[in-house]
Design a protein around this motif. Sequence first.
Motif, PDB file in Angstrom:
ATOM      1  N   LEU A  77      19.943 -52.721  -1.481  1.00 31.75           N
ATOM      2  CA  LEU A  77      19.985 -52.067  -0.124  1.00 31.75           C
ATOM      3  C   LEU A  77      21.811 -51.349   0.135  1.00 31.75           C
ATOM      4  O   LEU A  77      22.715 -52.269  -0.768  1.00 31.75           O
ATOM      5  CB  LEU A  77      19.769 -53.126   0.845  1.00 31.75           C
ATOM      6  N   VAL A  78      21.507 -50.270   0.866  1.00 30.26           N
ATOM      7  CA  VAL A  78      23.163 -49.506   0.861  1.00 30.26           C
ATOM      8  C   VAL A  78      23.151 -49.847   2.506  1.00 30.26           C
ATOM      9  O   VAL A  78      22.451 -49.703   3.051  1.00 30.26           O
ATOM     10  CB  VAL A  78      23.273 -48.491   0.130  1.00 30.26           C
ATOM     11  N   LEU A  79      24.579 -49.776   2.914  1.00 28.55           N
ATOM     12  CA  LEU A  79      25.169 -50.210   4.309  1.00 28.55           C
ATOM     13  C   LEU A  79      25.559 -48.868   4.555  1.00 28.55           C
ATOM     14  O   LEU A  79      26.737 -47.808   4.518  1.00 28.55           O
ATOM     15  CB  LEU A  79      26.198 -51.212   4.369  1.00 28.55           C
ATOM     16  N   THR A  80      24.800 -47.502   5.559  1.00 26.36           N
ATOM     17  CA  THR A  80      25.276 -46.689   5.581  1.00 26.36           C
ATOM     18  C   THR A  80      26.585 -46.578   7.186  1.00 26.36           C
ATOM     19  O   THR A  80      26.668 -46.126   7.698  1.00 26.36           O
ATOM     20  CB  THR A  80      24.133 -45.963   6.330  1.00 26.36           C
ATOM     21  N   GLU A  81      26.266 -47.872   8.111  1.00 27.00           N
ATOM     22  CA  GLU A  81      26.509 -47.896   9.997  1.00 27.00           C
ATOM     23  C   GLU A  81      26.555 -48.988   9.824  1.00 27.00           C
ATOM     24  O   GLU A  81      26.378 -50.103   9.818  1.00 27.00           O
ATOM     25  CB  GLU A  81      25.598 -47.151  10.193  1.00 27.00           C
ATOM     26  N   VAL A  82      28.386 -49.441  10.329  1.00 23.48           N
ATOM     27  CA  VAL A  82      28.485 -50.741  10.138  1.00 23.48           C
ATOM     28  C   VAL A  82      29.524 -50.508  12.441  1.00 23.48           C
ATOM     29  O   VAL A  82      30.455 -49.757  12.172  1.00 23.48           O
ATOM     30  CB  VAL A  82      29.587 -50.910   9.363  1.00 23.48           C
ATOM     31  N   ARG A  83      29.708 -51.348  12.903  1.00 24.76           N
ATOM     32  CA  ARG A  83      30.764 -51.909  13.937  1.00 24.76           C
ATOM     33  C   ARG A  83      31.646 -52.842  14.254  1.00 24.76           C
ATOM     34  O   ARG A  83      30.877 -53.635  12.945  1.00 24.76           O
ATOM     35  CB  ARG A  83      29.652 -52.155  14.941  1.00 24.76           C
ATOM     36  N   ILE A  84      32.343 -52.626  14.001  1.00 17.64           N
ATOM     37  CA  ILE A  84      33.843 -53.428  13.317  1.00 17.64           C
ATOM     38  C   ILE A  84      34.509 -54.044  15.222  1.00 17.64           C
ATOM     39  O   ILE A  84      35.280 -52.946  15.235  1.00 17.64           O
ATOM     40  CB  ILE A  84      34.569 -53.113  12.538  1.00 17.64           C
ATOM     41  N   ARG A  85      34.277 -54.837  14.951  1.00 19.19           N
ATOM     42  CA  ARG A  85      34.689 -55.422  16.499  1.00 19.19           C
ATOM     43  C   ARG A  85      35.867 -56.824  15.524  1.00 19.19           C
ATOM     44  O   ARG A  85      35.818 -57.930  15.363  1.00 19.19           O
ATOM     45  CB  ARG A  85      33.926 -56.759  17.281  1.00 19.19           C
ATOM     46  N   VAL A  86      37.564 -55.893  16.786  1.00 18.03           N
ATOM     47  CA  VAL A  86      38.614 -56.919  16.509  1.00 18.03           C
ATOM     48  C   VAL A  86      39.015 -57.506  17.640  1.00 18.03           C
ATOM     49  O   VAL A  86      39.016 -56.708  18.525  1.00 18.03           O
ATOM     50  CB  VAL A  86      39.608 -55.686  15.855  1.00 18.03           C
ATOM     51  N   THR A  87      38.707 -59.107  17.617  1.00 17.73           N
ATOM     52  CA  THR A  87      39.154 -59.586  19.319  1.00 17.73           C
ATOM     53  C   THR A  87      40.510 -60.291  19.300  1.00 17.73           C
ATOM     54  O   THR A  87      41.032 -60.807  18.000  1.00 17.73           O
ATOM     55  CB  THR A  87      37.941 -60.265  19.119  1.00 17.73           C
ATOM     56  N   THR A  88      41.355 -59.967  19.255  1.00 12.44           N
ATOM     57  CA  THR A  88      42.709 -60.197  20.270  1.00 12.44           C
ATOM     58  C   THR A  88      42.952 -61.373  20.926  1.00 12.44           C
ATOM     59  O   THR A  88      42.127 -61.672  21.404  1.00 12.44           O
ATOM     60  CB  THR A  88      43.876 -59.282  20.152  1.00 12.44           C
ATOM     61  N   GLU A  89      44.420 -61.609  21.242  1.00 10.92           N
ATOM     62  CA  GLU A  89      44.043 -63.030  22.626  1.00 10.92           C
ATOM     63  C   GLU A  89      44.415 -61.838  23.923  1.00 10.92           C
ATOM     64  O   GLU A  89      43.340 -63.045  24.796  1.00 10.92           O
ATOM     65  CB  GLU A  89      45.346 -63.366  22.308  1.00 10.92           C
ATOM     66  N   HIS A  90      43.855 -61.054  23.707  1.00  9.29           N
ATOM     67  CA  HIS A  90      43.789 -59.719  25.227  1.00  9.29           C
ATOM     68  C   HIS A  90      43.647 -59.300  25.507  1.00  9.29           C
ATOM     69  O   HIS A  90      43.100 -58.528  26.370  1.00  9.29           O
ATOM     70  CB  HIS A  90      45.338 -59.748  26.173  1.00  9.29           C
ATOM     71  N   ARG A  91      42.711 -58.140  24.168  1.00 13.44           N
ATOM     72  CA  ARG A  91      41.281 -57.932  24.291  1.00 13.44           C
ATOM     73  C   ARG A  91      40.674 -57.900  23.347  1.00 13.44           C
ATOM     74  O   ARG A  91      40.804 -58.773  22.692  1.00 13.44           O
ATOM     75  CB  ARG A  91      42.980 -56.418  23.761  1.00 13.44           C
ATOM     76  N   ARG A  92      39.452 -56.789  23.767  1.00 12.16           N
ATOM     77  CA  ARG A  92      38.616 -56.678  22.529  1.00 12.16           C
ATOM     78  C   ARG A  92      38.503 -54.732  21.779  1.00 12.16           C
ATOM     79  O   ARG A  92      37.942 -54.143  23.306  1.00 12.16           O
ATOM     80  CB  ARG A  92      36.881 -57.062  22.462  1.00 12.16           C
TER      81      ARG A  92
END
Length: 539
Positions: free
Chosen positions: A286-301
């Motif tokens: 399988l290959v990955l063509t689309e990804v959602r990256i979610r970065v969470t900090t102490e005060h925001r996302r």
Amino acid sequence: MGKLSEPELGPDPVRVMLVRFGDWPLAAIRLGLAPGDLAGDSPLILVAKGVVLTCCPRAAAEGVHAGVRVREAQLRCPQAVIREHLDEVDETAFEVVLRAIAEIAPDVHPVRPGVAAVRARGPARFYGGEDVAARTLLERLIDFATPDCRPTVAVADGVFAAEQAAAKIRGWSVVPPGASRALLAELAVESLNQTLLARQLRQLGIGTLGRFAELSRAEVHNRFGAVGRRCHQLACGEDLQILRSHNPAGDRSVDIDTDAADSEQVVAHCTPVIERLIRGLDSDSLVLTEVRIRVTTEHRRDDRLWRHPWNFDSAELLNRLRWQLLDLAAAGNPLLTGDPDDQADPVRSDRVVGVQLIPTRIVEAQAAAQGLWGSRPESKVIKVLSGLQDRLGYRQVRVVVPQGGRLAKDRRTWVPFGTAPPTPQQRRAEQPWPGRVPGPPPALVLDRPTAARLLDAAGEPVRVDERGNPSAEPEILLLDPRTPARQVIAWAGPWVVRERWWDAGAGTDRLDRFQVVDELQQAWLLALVGDGCWLEAGY
């Protein structure tokens, strides 16, 4: 889950079981908010760019409707809750629904947020019939129903017919094989979701898909182009779209807890997890063509969807994470910059506490394989360009993608290298663009048009009257006062464009374009604006 590209065509229409949520953006808001933030029966209004995008039935009963400005909507329904529409909210909330559909019928094909389809053959065999499978799927999705939006399930020949059937019912329905054309015949031409085509058909006295289907496809193609031909296929019940699995490998999301001081530490902490994810996909072909990256900090996302025109490897995926962290740093997150003076300020501190990677499109390896004659740059070119992106920033290395437009300079857009180009709908590539010059695009497009002269046999400038007729045949072309005149041996035009052009056009809203070939066998695209002539592009 990202927006899909152009549908592919298969040999025959397939039996499709389609799930439709009538007003998914409203449901996504209610399902995505924390308990207590929005009561289940509170009026809800969704806005975009200062106007109402959609609203719940309670707000509609108070006189709110799409297109009303926010302030007026608040006056008409003061108790309503106002929320801004965000595409990522729709997509993220629908991911949960897609996983629920996959429990009943694997290989889910997302059409758009709120609409998904599966091949009906497998579930029908497993559950003992299409009607039983549709009812079972609907029962599974009742948990996602909201006061504004309830799911419906329909089975028909092709995605288009199934969606139209799902829009007309409450609950579930099965359209017998071969009956899709009769179902579609009664629908208005506006159901094709092509505003310009529908208006043109109405002007011709054609108001239903049945009347449209009676026309000759060759004549439709000649008159309305590729869009008309595709819509004629749909009106005839010939929906040949191939269903592509959203994620054949199931959920491969990963959550990474971190407490890093700068972006490089975050990337280093995530590296082994990302490498393990890519190795797992490789082992399953399988290959990955689309990804959602979610970065969470102490005060925001920070939530961002990344697409790849081919497929991600671990290094490219880590680069996307690094670029996202750098964008956060540029937006004022001091801990990601590594500046100790900024970190000393407790008010500005905002540490990264977690990273989540959500693969939203995984395909079989053969679907992403390079063609026999090649379909992408060589690996060494990709390596050089990726290295430049690391040094200069990913937005500084860009490639050209064709888009819709009348003028040559408008028919291109720039996207960062290594990211998927906009969809044809976003590029407006299929719009007719009256006045656009047909044929292949020019090889050289000038950023700023240069002055030229197009003369007739008497040495007078060629002009175009109000009816689009040239004053005389072009005979002489002067590209520059310092170069000798060239004889025109062939020409075509004019193509009339009625819109405001560049500043040198003296504020005119009209220009007339000619294609000419000179005695040196060089082809040029010229624009006549008022009394001036401008060189726009060369072939």
